[in-house]
Scaffold this active site. Structure first.
Site, PDB file in Angstrom:
ATOM      1  N   ASP A 151       1.257  -1.337   0.204  1.00 16.17           N
ATOM      2  CA  ASP A 151       0.030   0.654  -0.048  1.00 16.17           C
ATOM      3  C   ASP A 151       0.982   0.951  -0.253  1.00 16.17           C
ATOM      4  OD1 ASP A 151      -2.872   1.516   0.833  1.00 16.17           O
ATOM      5  OD2 ASP A 151      -1.067   2.605   1.934  1.00 16.17           O
ATOM      6  N   ALA A 183      -5.070   2.461  -0.727  1.00 14.77           N
ATOM      7  CA  ALA A 183      -4.920   1.701  -2.196  1.00 14.77           C
ATOM      8  C   ALA A 183      -5.496   0.343  -1.811  1.00 14.77           C
ATOM      9  CB  ALA A 183      -3.348   1.771  -2.078  1.00 14.77           C
ATOM     10  N   ASP A 184      -4.658  -0.179  -0.744  1.00 18.91           N
ATOM     11  CA  ASP A 184      -5.273  -1.336  -0.499  1.00 18.91           C
ATOM     12  C   ASP A 184      -7.165  -1.345  -0.237  1.00 18.91           C
ATOM     13  OD1 ASP A 184      -3.217  -3.706  -0.340  1.00 18.91           O
ATOM     14  OD2 ASP A 184      -2.738  -3.057   1.585  1.00 18.91           O
ATOM     15  N   THR A 185      -7.804  -1.020   0.373  1.00 20.95           N
ATOM     16  CA  THR A 185      -8.832  -0.187   0.651  1.00 20.95           C
ATOM     17  C   THR A 185      -9.501  -0.535  -1.076  1.00 20.95           C
ATOM     18  OG1 THR A 185      -8.597  -0.096   2.674  1.00 20.95           O
ATOM     19  CG2 THR A 185     -10.429   0.564   1.440  1.00 20.95           C
ATOM     20  N   GLY A 188      -9.330  -4.091  -2.530  1.00 21.16           N
ATOM     21  CA  GLY A 188     -10.135  -4.217  -2.302  1.00 21.16           C
ATOM     22  C   GLY A 188     -12.207  -4.358  -2.255  1.00 21.16           C
TER      23      GLY A 188
END
Length: 409
Positions: A151, A183-185, A188
């Site tokens: 991230d 960025a991960d969120t 996902g």
């Protein structure tokens, strides 16, 4: 007793071969919406995020590994099956699991699962209806496709840090990461959206497909006005700290006992703000009468608003401003947010009992009137449901014991 799934995806079976945040978040979204999510983990070790600590939900001891609070943020409503898919027997087990699965999510480095005959091209032969979603740092193609992507790295490379932080010349100037893994969120959430779109396509065609989601593209897609300003006007918005690059006054102001946010996004809101602050003359001031001029004269306007705001408390201003239909609110710590009257009324925090104690988390934001999410399972221990799932797959007790003796599960 595990509650019956009430969500709209309760007829779907998901194989979740992901770790850390982006992929597990996608799996949790699908699980919250009712899917049966089977989390594949390495025997003994499990998901890497179990050890991203402190803080610990359950601290490690000489006899048992710990579990981090990080892991508990994205792994509810799942069952854990521990499998060593580097072994041929483990690969065979997963292929058997795929036969009647609807969705497989994975976030290994590009090409990793294909080496174990578990890539999309291999598994679609077994199950043509399979929706197979790969989540990686940089996607399945291109010069960066072989890189790992975390991230923080992607926040920088994807443009987010170019607009986060104080501008040059101000104290503390320089690029900053956003304090949560956005960025991960985004990746996902994009994975979940892509999966639902592929399921709708499957209704029409009967066929699944491969979905390619990257953190890099998810970060860039979130830039919105920042990207548009550059691509369509050649303007680099840059870092503006807590100020909005295209609206004013829009930022953090200090009351007599702490900070609040005031957000005025158009001339109508500024009209109401000027009047409620006791300065209607601002509306006739050519520096402030229109938004574009307020942005050009941001510093002077900010100082004028700040001089008024410091005269009352946060609580007073939040009520006064909202009563006047001016957007304003407190800057909450987690302890504030947990007890916020609106958050409490909306039941934004949920508790699920587990063998190690209650697990608390933020509720799903998806509020469906007929098929709402529910919270059936706490984040699982490594391999907690291995026997249960193997029984469902038709493995005998003897076969199960042999797999365990061989270190496959």
């Amino acid at each position: 007793m595990i509650a019956t799934a009430t969500g709209p995806l309760s007829n779907l079976k998901v194989i979740d071969m992901t770790r850390v945040i982006a992929g597990p978040l996608c799996g949790q979204i699908l699980g919250d919406l009712g899917a049966d999510v089977i989390k594949i983990e390495r025997p003994g070790e499990g998901d890497d995020s179990r050890r991203v600590a402190p803080p610990w939900f359950r601290e490690p001891t000489v006899d048992a590994a710990g579990e981090s609070t990080y892991y508990h943020s994205v792994n509810r409503n799942k069952r854990s099956l521990s499998v060593d898919f580097a072994s041929e027997q483990g690969q065979a087990l997963i292929r058997k699991l795929v036969v009647d699965a609807d969705i497989l999510i994975e976030n290994y480095r590009t090409g990793t699962l294909a080496r174990y005959q578990l890539g999309y091209e291999e598994l679609k032969v077994i199950n043509p209806r399979l929706v197979y979603c790969s989540v990686t740092g940089f996607g399945q193609s291109g010069p960066y496709s072989g890189r790992s992507g975390y991230d923080f790295l992607v926040q920088g490379m994807g443009g987010l840090m170019a607009v986060t932080g104080y501008p040059d010349g101000e104290p503390g100037a320089g690029p900053l990461r956003i304090g949560v893994p956005v960025a991960d969120t985004f990746a996902g959430m994009n994975a979940a959206i892509g999966i639902l779109a592929a399921l709708e396509s499957r209704h029409a065609t009967g066929l699944g497909q491969h979905i390619d989601i990257s953190l890099f593209e998810s970060a860039a897609a979130s830039l919105l006005n920042t990207a548009s300003a550059w691509l369509n006007a050649g303007v680099n918005l840059g870092r503006t700290g807590n100020d909005h690059p295209s609206a004013a006054p829009y930022g953090v102001f200090e009351a007599s006992d702490g900070y609040i946010i005031i957000a005025t996004f158009n001339d109508r809101e500024f009209d109401r703000l000027a009047k409620v602050l006791g300065h209607p003359e601002w509306l006739e001031d050519p520096r402030f009468s229109q938004n574009c001029e307020r942005v050009n004269n941001r510093a002077a306007l900010k100082a004028a608003v700040a001089a008024v705001v410091k005269q009352k408390t946060r609580t007073e201003w939040v009520k006064i401003l909202n009563d006047a239909t001016v957007s304003a609110g407190a800057i909450n710590e987690m302890s504030d947010l947990e007890h916020d009257e609106h958050a409490v009324m909306r039941e934004m925090f949920v508790t699920i009992g587990s063998v190690h104690g209650d697990v608390r988390s933020v509720a799903s934001p998806y509020r469906l009137s007929q098929t709402p999410p529910n919270y059936r399972r706490p984040p699982p221990c490594v391999g907690e449901h291995t026997d249960e799932i193997l029984d469902e797959m038709g493995y005998s007790h003897t076969e199960r014991d042999a797999l365990r003796a061989a270190g496959v599960v």
